[in-house]
Design an enzyme around this catalytic site. Structure first.
Site, PDB file in Angstrom:
ATOM      1  N   GLN A 175      -3.992  16.450  -7.253  1.00  0.00           N
ATOM      2  CA  GLN A 175      -4.742  16.477  -5.996  1.00  0.00           C
ATOM      3  C   GLN A 175      -3.769  16.132  -4.872  1.00  0.00           C
ATOM      4  OE1 GLN A 175      -7.384  13.212  -5.608  1.00  0.00           O
ATOM      5  NE2 GLN A 175      -8.399  13.958  -3.772  1.00  0.00           N
ATOM      6  N   GLY A 176      -3.561  17.065  -3.963  1.00  0.00           N
ATOM      7  CA  GLY A 176      -2.589  16.872  -2.879  1.00  0.00           C
ATOM      8  C   GLY A 176      -3.269  16.672  -1.537  1.00  0.00           C
TER       9      GLY A 176
ATOM     10  N   GLU B 235     -15.088  12.562  -6.763  1.00  0.00           N
ATOM     11  CA  GLU B 235     -14.025  11.571  -6.955  1.00  0.00           C
ATOM     12  C   GLU B 235     -14.605  10.152  -6.887  1.00  0.00           C
ATOM     13  OE1 GLU B 235     -10.714  11.826  -4.233  1.00  0.00           O
ATOM     14  OE2 GLU B 235      -9.487  10.523  -5.498  1.00  0.00           O
TER      15      GLU B 235
ATOM     16  N   SER C  80      -3.117  13.070   0.205  1.00  0.00           N
ATOM     17  CA  SER C  80      -2.422  12.029   0.979  1.00  0.00           C
ATOM     18  C   SER C  80      -1.027  12.447   1.403  1.00  0.00           C
ATOM     19  CB  SER C  80      -2.302  10.751   0.139  1.00  0.00           C
ATOM     20  OG  SER C  80      -3.566  10.331  -0.292  1.00  0.00           O
TER      21      SER C  80
HETATM   22  C1  FAD Z   1      -3.657   4.667  -8.069  1.00  0.00           C
HETATM   23  C2  FAD Z   1      -3.660   5.638  -6.913  1.00  0.00           C
HETATM   24  C3  FAD Z   1      -3.795   7.000  -7.160  1.00  0.00           C
HETATM   25  C4  FAD Z   1      -3.778   7.912  -6.098  1.00  0.00           C
HETATM   26  N1  FAD Z   1      -3.841   9.254  -6.373  1.00  0.00           N
HETATM   27  C5  FAD Z   1      -3.822  10.130  -5.362  1.00  0.00           C
HETATM   28  C6  FAD Z   1      -3.843  11.542  -5.621  1.00  0.00           C
HETATM   29  O1  FAD Z   1      -3.882  11.977  -6.782  1.00  0.00           O
HETATM   30  N2  FAD Z   1      -3.814  12.389  -4.580  1.00  0.00           N
HETATM   31  C7  FAD Z   1      -3.777  11.952  -3.293  1.00  0.00           C
HETATM   32  O2  FAD Z   1      -3.794  12.786  -2.386  1.00  0.00           O
HETATM   33  N3  FAD Z   1      -3.713  10.626  -2.990  1.00  0.00           N
HETATM   34  C8  FAD Z   1      -3.742   9.706  -3.999  1.00  0.00           C
HETATM   35  N4  FAD Z   1      -3.669   8.363  -3.720  1.00  0.00           N
HETATM   36  C9  FAD Z   1      -3.510   7.911  -2.348  1.00  0.00           C
HETATM   37  C10 FAD Z   1      -4.786   7.306  -1.772  1.00  0.00           C
HETATM   38  O3  FAD Z   1      -5.750   8.305  -1.516  1.00  0.00           O
HETATM   39  C11 FAD Z   1      -4.383   6.552  -0.488  1.00  0.00           C
HETATM   40  O4  FAD Z   1      -3.534   5.487  -0.872  1.00  0.00           O
HETATM   41  C12 FAD Z   1      -5.602   6.002   0.235  1.00  0.00           C
HETATM   42  O5  FAD Z   1      -6.360   7.040   0.823  1.00  0.00           O
HETATM   43  C13 FAD Z   1      -5.181   5.000   1.347  1.00  0.00           C
HETATM   44  O6  FAD Z   1      -4.235   5.582   2.194  1.00  0.00           O
HETATM   45  P1  FAD Z   1      -2.837   4.851   2.505  1.00  0.00           P
HETATM   46  O7  FAD Z   1      -2.175   4.485   1.232  1.00  0.00           O
HETATM   47  O8  FAD Z   1      -2.083   5.726   3.449  1.00  0.00           O
HETATM   48  O9  FAD Z   1      -3.220   3.492   3.230  1.00  0.00           O
HETATM   49  P2  FAD Z   1      -3.696   3.324   4.741  1.00  0.00           P
HETATM   50  O10 FAD Z   1      -4.686   4.369   5.082  1.00  0.00           O
HETATM   51  O11 FAD Z   1      -2.486   3.181   5.589  1.00  0.00           O
HETATM   52  O12 FAD Z   1      -4.441   1.939   4.656  1.00  0.00           O
HETATM   53  C14 FAD Z   1      -3.718   0.704   4.559  1.00  0.00           C
HETATM   54  C15 FAD Z   1      -4.723  -0.422   4.642  1.00  0.00           C
HETATM   55  O13 FAD Z   1      -5.408  -0.375   5.905  1.00  0.00           O
HETATM   56  C16 FAD Z   1      -6.820  -0.336   5.723  1.00  0.00           C
HETATM   57  N5  FAD Z   1      -7.437   0.579   6.682  1.00  0.00           N
HETATM   58  C17 FAD Z   1      -6.985   1.810   7.033  1.00  0.00           C
HETATM   59  N6  FAD Z   1      -7.828   2.372   7.916  1.00  0.00           N
HETATM   60  C18 FAD Z   1      -8.826   1.486   8.139  1.00  0.00           C
HETATM   61  C19 FAD Z   1     -10.009   1.492   8.955  1.00  0.00           C
HETATM   62  N7  FAD Z   1     -10.326   2.545   9.704  1.00  0.00           N
HETATM   63  N8  FAD Z   1     -10.813   0.399   8.907  1.00  0.00           N
HETATM   64  C20 FAD Z   1     -10.514  -0.664   8.128  1.00  0.00           C
HETATM   65  N9  FAD Z   1      -9.409  -0.728   7.349  1.00  0.00           N
HETATM   66  C21 FAD Z   1      -8.584   0.328   7.342  1.00  0.00           C
HETATM   67  C22 FAD Z   1      -7.015   0.180   4.298  1.00  0.00           C
HETATM   68  O14 FAD Z   1      -8.218  -0.306   3.747  1.00  0.00           O
HETATM   69  C23 FAD Z   1      -5.817  -0.366   3.568  1.00  0.00           C
HETATM   70  O15 FAD Z   1      -6.078  -1.682   3.128  1.00  0.00           O
HETATM   71  C24 FAD Z   1      -3.677   7.435  -4.762  1.00  0.00           C
HETATM   72  C25 FAD Z   1      -3.557   6.061  -4.517  1.00  0.00           C
HETATM   73  C26 FAD Z   1      -3.549   5.157  -5.572  1.00  0.00           C
HETATM   74  C27 FAD Z   1      -3.401   3.699  -5.295  1.00  0.00           C
END
Ligand code: FAD
Length: 385
Positions: free
Chosen positions: A128-129, A246, A131
Site C-alpha cells: 500500500q503506497g 484497513e 504515506s
Molecule cells: C507499522 C506501520 C506500518 C505502516 N504501513 C504503511 C503502509 O503499508 N503503507 C503506507 O502508505 N503507510 C504505512 N504506514 C505509515 C502510516 O500510515 C503513517 O505513519 C501514519 O499515517 C502517520 O503519519 P506520519 O508517520 O507521517 O506521522 P505524522 O502525521 O507526522 O504524525 C506525527 C504525530 O503527530 C500527530 N498528529 C499529526 N496530525 C495531527 C492532528 N491533526 N491532530 C492531532 N495530532 C496529530 C500524530 O498523531 C502523531 O503522533 C505504516 C506505519 C506503521 C507504524
C-alpha cells in the site's frame, strides 16, 4: 476431504472448524514462529495461502467474477476467527489483502480478476503506497505526481513505510494528478507493477532489525491507463473506501489473533501473581469491546454499507487492545521477554514492539479522536487555550 461447498456463515464456520481439526498436523507448522525474518515469514505465508486456497476457504467472501466463491465479508471474518481460535498465525499478507483487495474488487474488477487469485494462492505480494515523508496523517498533501499521457500516466516521487514493500510485486499507489494546491481533489489511485522501469525499492530496517517496510522511489514510471483504480482525480474517495477496511476488517482480524494470544498468556500466569493477572483482565475487557465494535462494522461492510467515520472507534480500540495484550504478555513472561533469545521469546519482543505501532498505522489515534469528536459526536470545534 471435507467439502467446502457451504454457503451460510453457520455452515462455513462448522465445516471450517472440522477441516482445521482434520488438518491439524499439516497446520501445526503455521502455529509456530519461523526463522528468516520478514522474508522467511512471507515464504512461509505463501504455503499457508496455497493450502487455504486449495481447500477453498480463502476464496469465500470474494465475488465469483474475480475468482472467489461468493459470500461476503462475514465469510472472511469467520475464516480469521477460525484460524485465530486454532492458534494458526494469520500472516501479514492477510492484512494487505484486507486493505487492498476490497478496493480492487470494487473499483477495478478486471484487475481484481487478474490478481486476486494469484494473491490468494500466495504467488503475489502487494503493498500500500499512501504515506510519504511529508504526507502521513495529512494524506491530502501527497506529492508523488502522476502526469497524464496519451496511454496512462508518468509517475514520479517517493513513498515510505510500505509494509511488506521489500517483497511486494505490485502496489496500490495514491498520486497527484492535479495541481500541488488541489489537496484531496487532485489525487488518483493507481495499480503499479513494482518491476516496472524506474521503480526502486529500498528496504527500511526497523529498530528491531526486521526489514518490515520499504521506501519506494518512482522515476518516470509508466503506468498504463487500465491500471487506474477508480476515477481520475477521484483517488480521495477510493482511499476513504480503503480505510474502512484497513480500520474495520483489519481490526477484526487482529482481535481474532489477540484473543488467542491472550489465552496463551493467561495460561502462563503463576497463581497469586497479581500484576500479570490484572493485566490479562484489563486486556480481556478491551478485547471484548473491540470484538463487539468490529462485529458491527463487519456486518455493515457485508451489507454493502459504509460504516462511516465511526470506524475510527474500531481503530482506537484496536490500538488500546494491542498494547494491553502485549503488556500482559510482557508481565506474564518477563524473563523470556528480557533475556531469552529463542524464537518464541524473539517473537514476543517483536510483537510487543509492533503493538506500540498500532497507534500509528492506518491513521494515528490522535487524529482518530478528532474524527470521532467532530464527525461522530459532532462536538463543537474548540479553541486551544
Ligand atoms: C507499522 C506501520 C506500518 C505502516 N504501513 C504503511 C503502509 O503499508 N503503507 C503506507 O502508505 N503507510 C504505512 N504506514 C505509515 C502510516 O500510515 C503513517 O505513519 C501514519 O499515517 C502517520 O503519519 P506520519 O508517520 O507521517 O506521522 P505524522 O502525521 O507526522 O504524525 C506525527 C504525530 O503527530 C500527530 N498528529 C499529526 N496530525 C495531527 C492532528 N491533526 N491532530 C492531532 N495530532 C496529530 C500524530 O498523531 C502523531 O503522533 C505504516 C506505519 C506503521 C507504524
Amino acid at each position: 476431504m471435507t467439502s467446502t461447498a457451504t454457503r451460510t456463515i453457520a455452515e462455513y464456520t462448522i465445516v471450517l472448524a472440522a477441516w482445521i481439526d482434520e488438518n491439524s498436523d499439516n497446520l501445526d507448522k503455521f502455529r509456530r514462529p519461523v526463522e528468516g525474518g520478514v522474508r522467511g515469514e512471507v515464504e512461509h505465508a505463501r504455503e499457508l495461502m496455497a493450502l487455504l486456497y486449495e481447500a477453498g476457504w480463502s476464496r469465500w467472501g470474494w465475488p465469483e467474477e474475480i475468482g472467489g466463491r461468493g459470500g461476503s465479508e462475514l465469510h472472511r471474518a469467520a475464516l480469521y476467527d477460525g484460524l485465530g481460535a486454532a492458534g494458526v498465525e494469520i500472516p501479514e499478507v492477510f492484512v494487505i489483502l484486507e486493505t487492498v483487495a476490497p478496493v480492487l474488487a470494487h473499483y477495478s474488477p478486471e484487475l481484481a480478476a487478474e490478481h486476486l487469485p494469484a494473491y490468494l494462492r500466495g504467488e503475489e505480494v502487494w503493498g500500500q503506497g499512501f504515506s510519504e515523508p511529508e504526507a502521513g496523517s495529512d494524506l491530502a498533501s501527497v506529492r508523488t505526481s502522476a502526469r497524464v499521457t496519451d496511454d496512462g500516466v508518468l509517475l514520479n516521487g517517493q513513498k515510505i513505510w510500505m509494509t511488506l514493500g521489500p517483497c511486494a510485486d505490485y502496489a496500490m499507489v495514491l498520486a497527484r494528478t492535479g495541481t500541488p494546491e488541489s489537496r484531496h481533489r487532485g489525487l488518483t489511485m493507481l495499480w503499479v507493477d513494482l518491476a516496472s522501469d524506474g521503480v526502486t525499492v529500498r528496504p527500511i530496517v526497523a529498530a528491531n532489525g526486521r526489514e518490515e517496510f520499504a521506501e519506494v522511489f518512482f522515476e518516470d514510471v509508466h503506468v498504463p491507463a487500465e491500471h487506474r483504480v477508480g476515477p481520475q482525480d477521484g483517488g480521495w474517495g477510493v482511499a476513504m473506501f480503503l480505510l474502512q477496511y484497513e480500520r474495520g476488517m483489519y481490526a477484526w482480524l487482529r482481535q481474532s489473533i489477540l484473543h488467542h494470544r491472550l489465552a496463551t498468556v493467561a495460561g502462563r500466569v503463576r497463581p497469586g501473581d497479581t500484576r500479570p493477572s490484572r493485566a490479562v483482565g484489563e486486556a480481556y475487557v478491551l478485547l471484548a469491546a473491540l470484538r463487539a465494535r468490529c462485529a458491527t462494522t463487519v456486518a455493515a461492510l457485508a451489507e454493502g454499507r459504509n460504516p462511516g467515520p465511526v470506524v475510527s472507534v474500531d481503530k482506537m480500540l484496536l490500538s488500546s487492545a494491542e498494547r494491553a495484550t502485549f503488556d500482559a504478555a510482557r508481565k506474564a513472561q518477563f524473563e523470556e521477554f528480557v533475556v531469552s533469545d529463542d524464537l518464541e521469546s524473539t517473537r514476543l519482543r517483536d510483537e510487543w514492539f509492533y503493538s506500540r505501532a498500532a497507534s500509528i498505522f492506518g491513521g494515528a489515534v490522535d487524529v482518530q479522536r478528532d474524527i470521532v469528536a467532530q464527525h461522530v459526536l459532532r462536538l463543537p470545534a474548540g479553541r486551544s487555550s
